[in-house]
Design an enzyme around this catalytic site. Structure first.
Site, PDB file in Angstrom:
ATOM      1  N   SER A  29      31.426  49.024 108.254  1.00 45.95           N
ATOM      2  CA  SER A  29      30.828  48.546 107.026  1.00 45.95           C
ATOM      3  C   SER A  29      30.519  47.050 107.135  1.00 45.95           C
ATOM      4  O   SER A  29      29.887  46.615 108.102  1.00 45.95           O
ATOM      5  CB  SER A  29      31.760  48.862 105.851  1.00 45.95           C
ATOM      6  OG  SER A  29      31.147  48.628 104.615  1.00 45.95           O
ATOM      7  N   ASP A  73      24.620  58.126 104.744  1.00 42.52           N
ATOM      8  CA  ASP A  73      25.229  56.885 104.254  1.00 42.52           C
ATOM      9  C   ASP A  73      24.136  55.876 103.898  1.00 42.52           C
ATOM     10  O   ASP A  73      23.187  55.671 104.665  1.00 42.52           O
ATOM     11  CB  ASP A  73      26.151  56.321 105.347  1.00 42.52           C
ATOM     12  CG  ASP A  73      26.952  55.122 104.886  1.00 42.52           C
ATOM     13  OD1 ASP A  73      26.883  54.771 103.698  1.00 42.52           O
ATOM     14  OD2 ASP A  73      27.656  54.532 105.733  1.00 42.52           O
ATOM     15  N   HIS A 102      30.418  57.193 103.556  1.00 45.87           N
ATOM     16  CA  HIS A 102      30.627  55.888 104.190  1.00 45.87           C
ATOM     17  C   HIS A 102      32.009  55.772 104.821  1.00 45.87           C
ATOM     18  O   HIS A 102      32.321  54.766 105.445  1.00 45.87           O
ATOM     19  CB  HIS A 102      30.436  54.794 103.128  1.00 45.87           C
ATOM     20  CG  HIS A 102      30.432  53.403 103.662  1.00 45.87           C
ATOM     21  ND1 HIS A 102      29.522  52.953 104.596  1.00 45.87           N
ATOM     22  CD2 HIS A 102      31.233  52.335 103.395  1.00 45.87           C
ATOM     23  CE1 HIS A 102      29.748  51.688 104.874  1.00 45.87           C
ATOM     24  NE2 HIS A 102      30.787  51.288 104.170  1.00 45.87           N
TER      25      HIS A 102
END
Length: 512
Positions: free
Chosen positions: A303, A366, A422
């Site tokens: 991320s 995602d 995610h």
């Protein structure tokens, strides 16, 4: 991650698993991949007591296609036995941009992607997210005991430094802060660590070189930080990078997180950038010209941590820290997971000129890897990219992409939820079952699917694994000798920096 923090921290000494449950037995794959390559282990996660009911749900998938699951695992095992990381590590690190290694999926590359993904997952497992804790925003474990505290025994790595960043920048949904008035730090968050592989013969034989690993913390499921991004590019030279080309730009929020500091805070009086560069310089000077072993630098993150991984790898190469005193070039590789775009097309081109290799692992559902630059990005028509290239909103991904699809896993719910799509543990699960485009999903190792639900509700309900099952015993409260329940004190977090950090920054021509 294939490991979960030790049971005395998270779970009761004994777990009464139902017949439907998946095994919660922790595994460590940082350096123990071969121990889990057996097909018997790959199926051990399923309960044998209720094998009939579970297998009946998976039967249609087992009979799908020409190759049975056991044949896939056997082929995978034979391919892994025919070559090892020691002899192929340069290709696994991207020497040839992973040509021919992702389709079909090379088993050694898969193992390494999972291993470095677990290094990034360690940042989540060790981070204190609890706002009712005085230590919220810090690492729950000391540097020397990080891996052991997480149940990652014989990792083959030693943590050389913790990395901190100031929380005084405009990313309120990323940083964690305590509700206590007296806390470990009011203006800092733990961001990750720098580790180096140890001197043991087993580690050298396994890796084939010495490895400097840098892991950055990202975000578990909360995606609100995306809205906090300023979403405009600015020249990296304005933040002190050694780059004379003003056309090389990166997202301003990532740059601020990486370069800002707070001189009033012991933990962040040096920026995350300064902490990282000085430690890499120290380690390369110590190990770079070792005649007995080559050296590599591997940066990983999930991320927002993936964005920091790309940015810091570029910085290391731009500063020339991957060149030893004798002129050897140390390869720099980045493995990111669900990472957003970082810079513009000139940033991408400059990373390629510097020889930094990047492999991005993403779930196709995602949204984070599609941000920022939702409309102006590498997929735009060339004519539009030329017109918009100078705009502060035109982004471009770096490196190669390995796209996975959670809807191919028989373990996961097919619905598309922004937070679960995610999730890093889910992505590592998808890696374990990926064998190439169009090939069926077959788990290759003993990686426990129950880990997916550690911080999510992504596994199908009939596996009977509770969602969000990972938590500290009694939420960290302990019973005092007088009978009261209290929050125990922790060993003081390391707020000191290397005594020669000013000297190292001077050598880098970087004012502290």
């Amino acid at each position: 991650m294939a490991t979960i923090p030790s049971h005395n921290l998270l779970l009761p000494k004994s777990i009464n698993q139902s017949a439907h449950s998946l095994s919660f037995k922790p595994h460590s794959t940082l350096l123990n991949v071969t121990a889990r390559s057996s097909p018997a282990i790959a199926t051990k996660a399923m309960s044998t007591t209720d094998a009939a009911s579970t297998s009946s749900k998976l039967e249609p998938l087992e009979s799908f296609g020409i190759t049975a699951a056991e044949d896939v695992r056997r082929r995978d095992r034979e391919a892994k036995e025919s070559k090892n990381l020691r002899d192929t590590w340069r290709k696994i690190q991207g020497e040839d941009d992973w040509a021919g290694l992702m389709d079909p999926m090379d088993p050694v590359l898969r193992s390494e992607l999972i291993r470095y993904g677990e290094m990034a997952q360690a940042c989540y497992d060790a981070f204190d997210f609890d706002p009712f804790s005085r230590y919220c925003g810090s690492c729950r474990f000391t540097r020397k005991k990080l891996f052991d505290s997480l149940g990652i025994f014989d990792s083959g790595y030693e943590v050389a430094r913790y990395l901190y960043a100031t929380s005084n920048i405009n990313l309120p949904n990323f940083f964690s802060k305590s509700r206590w008035s007296k806390v470990w730090s009011k203006n800092a968050n733990w961001m990750g660590y720098v580790a180096v592989s140890d001197d043991s013969e087993a580690t050298r034989r396994r890796l084939g070189r010495r490895d400097i690993a840098i892991a950055w913390r990202g975000t578990v499921t909360q995606l609100e930080w995306i809205a906090d991004l300023k979403d405009y590019l600015k020249p990296v030279s304005g933040n002190g990078f050694r780059c004379r080309d003003p056309a090389v730009k990166a997202e301003s929020g990532f740059l601020d997180l990486y370069t800002d500091k707070d001189t009033s805070c012991n933990f962040s009086k040096f920026s995350a950038r300064e902490q990282l560069l000085t430690e890499v310089k120290r380690l390369v000077e110590r190990y770079g010209d070792d005649e007995e072993a080559d050296l590599s630098i591997t940066v990983t993150g999930h991320s927002l941590g993936g964005a920091l991984a790309v940015l810091s790898a570029y910085d290391v190469a731009e500063m020339g820290l991957n060149r030893t005193k004798k002129g050897k070039v140390v390869p720099v590789t980045v493995f990111t997971y669900s990472a957003p775009r970082v810079g513009n097309i000139r940033f991408k081109e400059r990373m390629e000129e510097l020889g930094v290799k990047v492999l991005r692992v993403v779930n196709k559902h995602d949204v984070v890897p599609k941000s920022p630059g939702l409309f102006l990005n590498e997929h735009a028509p060339d004519a539009l990219k030329q017109l918009a290239g100078g705009l502060p909103w035109c982004y471009c991904h770096v490196g190669e992409k390995l796209a996975l699809d959670h809807q191919n896993s028989p373990f996961l719910k097919p619905s598309v939820d922004l937070s679960t799509a995610h999730n890093l543990e889910a992505l590592l699960h998808l890696l374990d079952g990926y064998h190439g485009k169009g090939q069926r999903f077959v788990l290759s190792s003993g990686r426990d699917p129950a880990l997916v639900n550690k911080a999510s509700d992504f596994l199908k309900d009939h596996f009977m694994v509770p969602p969000y099952w990972r938590q500290d015993a009694n939420k960290g409260m302990v019973r005092h000798t007088d009978g009261r329940w209290i929050q125990p004190d922790r060993i003081r977090a390391e707020d000191h920096h290397a005594p020669d950090i000013h000297h190292l920054l001077t050598q880098l021509n970087h004012p502290s």
